[in-house]
Motif scaffolding. Structure first.
Motif, PDB file in Angstrom:
ATOM      1  N   VAL A 147      40.220  -0.902  21.851  1.00 37.20           N
ATOM      2  CA  VAL A 147      40.220   0.127  22.890  1.00 37.20           C
ATOM      3  C   VAL A 147      38.968  -0.051  23.756  1.00 37.20           C
ATOM      4  O   VAL A 147      37.875  -0.262  23.238  1.00 37.20           O
ATOM      5  N   ALA A 148      39.134   0.026  25.074  1.00 39.91           N
ATOM      6  CA  ALA A 148      38.009  -0.072  26.010  1.00 39.91           C
ATOM      7  C   ALA A 148      37.926   1.202  26.834  1.00 39.91           C
ATOM      8  O   ALA A 148      38.932   1.694  27.339  1.00 39.91           O
ATOM      9  N   ASN A 149      36.715   1.741  26.977  1.00 38.99           N
ATOM     10  CA  ASN A 149      36.522   2.925  27.821  1.00 38.99           C
ATOM     11  C   ASN A 149      35.162   2.832  28.504  1.00 38.99           C
ATOM     12  O   ASN A 149      34.487   1.811  28.439  1.00 38.99           O
ATOM     13  N   GLY A 150      34.757   3.922  29.164  1.00 44.44           N
ATOM     14  CA  GLY A 150      33.488   3.930  29.880  1.00 44.44           C
ATOM     15  C   GLY A 150      33.679   3.897  31.386  1.00 44.44           C
ATOM     16  O   GLY A 150      34.630   4.466  31.924  1.00 44.44           O
ATOM     17  N   PHE A 151      32.798   3.183  32.068  1.00 43.06           N
ATOM     18  CA  PHE A 151      32.802   3.139  33.529  1.00 43.06           C
ATOM     19  C   PHE A 151      33.785   2.057  34.015  1.00 43.06           C
ATOM     20  O   PHE A 151      33.391   1.036  34.576  1.00 43.06           O
ATOM     21  N   ILE A 152      35.068   2.323  33.817  1.00 42.94           N
ATOM     22  CA  ILE A 152      36.139   1.403  34.193  1.00 42.94           C
ATOM     23  C   ILE A 152      36.938   2.053  35.323  1.00 42.94           C
ATOM     24  O   ILE A 152      37.497   3.140  35.146  1.00 42.94           O
ATOM     25  N   VAL A 153      37.006   1.416  36.466  1.00 43.57           N
ATOM     26  CA  VAL A 153      37.678   2.010  37.628  1.00 43.57           C
ATOM     27  C   VAL A 153      39.078   1.425  37.850  1.00 43.57           C
ATOM     28  O   VAL A 153      39.741   1.791  38.817  1.00 43.57           O
ATOM     29  N   TYR A 192      33.021  -0.979  25.383  1.00 48.45           N
ATOM     30  CA  TYR A 192      32.535   0.109  26.244  1.00 48.45           C
ATOM     31  C   TYR A 192      31.837  -0.507  27.454  1.00 48.45           C
ATOM     32  O   TYR A 192      31.041  -1.446  27.321  1.00 48.45           O
ATOM     33  N   VAL A 193      32.123   0.022  28.648  1.00 52.06           N
ATOM     34  CA  VAL A 193      31.461  -0.436  29.870  1.00 52.06           C
ATOM     35  C   VAL A 193      30.397   0.596  30.236  1.00 52.06           C
ATOM     36  O   VAL A 193      30.709   1.760  30.502  1.00 52.06           O
ATOM     37  N   ASN A 194      29.131   0.178  30.219  1.00 57.90           N
ATOM     38  CA  ASN A 194      28.036   1.113  30.494  1.00 57.90           C
ATOM     39  C   ASN A 194      27.801   1.272  32.001  1.00 57.90           C
ATOM     40  O   ASN A 194      28.516   0.687  32.823  1.00 57.90           O
ATOM     41  N   GLU A 195      26.793   2.065  32.344  1.00 59.44           N
ATOM     42  CA  GLU A 195      26.513   2.353  33.761  1.00 59.44           C
ATOM     43  C   GLU A 195      26.117   1.107  34.545  1.00 59.44           C
ATOM     44  O   GLU A 195      26.246   1.077  35.768  1.00 59.44           O
ATOM     45  N   LYS A 196      25.607   0.090  33.854  1.00 60.70           N
ATOM     46  CA  LYS A 196      25.233  -1.159  34.516  1.00 60.70           C
ATOM     47  C   LYS A 196      26.425  -2.101  34.670  1.00 60.70           C
ATOM     48  O   LYS A 196      26.269  -3.224  35.126  1.00 60.70           O
ATOM     49  N   MET A 201      30.007  -3.791  22.746  1.00 66.62           N
ATOM     50  CA  MET A 201      31.003  -3.838  21.678  1.00 66.62           C
ATOM     51  C   MET A 201      30.551  -2.959  20.520  1.00 66.62           C
ATOM     52  O   MET A 201      29.382  -2.993  20.128  1.00 66.62           O
ATOM     53  N   ILE A 202      31.480  -2.184  19.986  1.00 60.99           N
ATOM     54  CA  ILE A 202      31.196  -1.314  18.855  1.00 60.99           C
ATOM     55  C   ILE A 202      31.865  -1.919  17.621  1.00 60.99           C
ATOM     56  O   ILE A 202      33.096  -2.046  17.582  1.00 60.99           O
ATOM     57  N   PRO A 203      31.074  -2.283  16.601  1.00 68.73           N
ATOM     58  CA  PRO A 203      31.660  -2.913  15.405  1.00 68.73           C
ATOM     59  C   PRO A 203      32.129  -1.892  14.375  1.00 68.73           C
ATOM     60  O   PRO A 203      31.727  -0.726  14.403  1.00 68.73           O
ATOM     61  N   ARG A 204      32.979  -2.335  13.483  1.00 71.06           N
ATOM     62  CA  ARG A 204      33.421  -1.486  12.381  1.00 71.06           C
ATOM     63  C   ARG A 204      32.356  -1.414  11.288  1.00 71.06           C
ATOM     64  O   ARG A 204      32.180  -0.390  10.634  1.00 71.06           O
ATOM     65  N   VAL A 205      31.654  -2.529  11.067  1.00 68.89           N
ATOM     66  CA  VAL A 205      30.611  -2.587  10.034  1.00 68.89           C
ATOM     67  C   VAL A 205      29.252  -2.656  10.713  1.00 68.89           C
ATOM     68  O   VAL A 205      29.015  -3.522  11.547  1.00 68.89           O
ATOM     69  N   GLY A 206      28.356  -1.730  10.354  1.00 64.76           N
ATOM     70  CA  GLY A 206      27.022  -1.710  10.945  1.00 64.76           C
ATOM     71  C   GLY A 206      26.870  -0.612  11.981  1.00 64.76           C
ATOM     72  O   GLY A 206      27.754  -0.428  12.827  1.00 64.76           O
ATOM     73  N   ASP A 207      25.771   0.107  11.918  1.00 62.68           N
ATOM     74  CA  ASP A 207      25.511   1.197  12.858  1.00 62.68           C
ATOM     75  C   ASP A 207      24.697   0.664  14.034  1.00 62.68           C
ATOM     76  O   ASP A 207      23.528   0.995  14.213  1.00 62.68           O
TER      77      ASP A 207
END
Length: 291
Positions: A147-153, A192-196, A201-207
């Motif tokens: 899943v991708a979200n954030g600053f996506i136009v 995730y697309v940030n403001e820049k 990328m958000i992993p399943r393992v690791g904070d």
């Protein structure tokens, strides 16, 4: 003086005439037979286990396009119309329909394969398939994709369409790369697309989060990340860093998480400075930076 008859040529010509006559006769027989045969069954082939489309929905599409087929003479069935009706469904990439002389109508369907789900900045939610086409969500099936979200136009009209924006194309390319590797397919669960306008990328393992930047040099970036995962993190633990930045092809830059009983302190640390160089470089730099 009379010329000798070329009996070989005559025989060949005669054979061709007989063959052609046989083909014409056979085709005529088939056409007559086809006019007599009625549809007795519909066989639907949908490859794959998980799917947007099931047999019931295929039957409904055919029913709406041509009515009930069972009992109808084969010559009255518009195969092309059925194919076009099936392909108008956004989840069907290709449909092939053909009749057999025993009265069975075969329907072979290739579905679109989603590789990414995008939630744009306006809240629109849609899939992107393996060929890079946007698809609507389904009420009956939710595929397991990144899943991708954030600053996506990237806008979605509700119909099958190509990607328009550079960032959406980058997300698509990144998702393809992740999907083809079992390790990253299991490890990366969100983009995730940030403001820049950088991809994280958000992993399943690791904070921690992994800053990918642009979706370029993916082979190099993920190779460096793999080396870092294998050789660096085991020394300090999976919770040691809040950010792992792999957007530069020749280094990995991390923000370290340091905690005590009263506060949280972070600092930037260059962990690796070698394009593919040696794993030892990463280990030595890591040990130096954490002392």
């Amino acid at each position: 003086m009379l010329k000798r008859i070329n009996w070989k040529a005559v025989f060949i010509a005669f054979t061709w005439v007989l063959s052609l006559g046989g083909v014409v006769a056979l085709m005529s027989f088939i056409e007559v037979k086809k006019n007599e045969v009625k549809c007795k069954d519909i066989k639907v082939i949908i490859p794959g286990i998980e799917s947007f489309i099931d047999r019931h929905e295929v039957d409904l599409i055919i029913q709406r396009a041509t009515g009930n087929l069972v009992g109808k003479p084969l010559h009255e069935i518009d195969i092309h119309r059925i194919e076009e009706a099936l392909k108008s469904n956004p989840y069907i990439q290709e449909a092939k329909v053909y009749a057999e002389m025993d009265g069975v109508i075969n329907v072979a369907i290739n579905q679109r394969e989603p590789v990414l789900r995008i939630i744009n900045i306006a809240g629109q939610d849609f899939y992107v398939d393996k060929e890079g086409y946007k698809l609507p969500l389904s009420n009956s099936f939710t595929p397991n994709v990144v899943v991708a979200n954030g600053f996506i136009v990237e806008h979605f009209s509700g119909k099958v369409d190509t990607l328009k924006t550079e960032i959406a194309i980058g997300l698509y390319n990144a998702s393809l790369f992740i999907r083809k590797d079992t390790l990253w397919n299991d490890q990366i669960e969100q983009l995730y697309v940030n403001e820049k306008r950088e991809i994280e990328m958000i992993p399943r393992v690791g904070d921690h989060k992994i800053v990918l930047g642009e979706a370029d040099s993916l082979e190099t970036k993920f190779r460096n990340l793999l080396i870092f995962y294998k050789r660096a993190l085991p020394n300090v633990g999976w919770e040691a860093y809040k950010t792992i930045n792999i957007k530069y092809a020749n280094q990995i830059v991390c923000v370290k998480r340091v905690t005590d009983s009263t506060k949280l302190i972070t600092k930037s640390t260059v962990v690796a400075n070698a394009p593919t160089d040696t794993i030892k470089t990463i280990q030595d730099t890591l040990i130096t930076a954490t002392h």
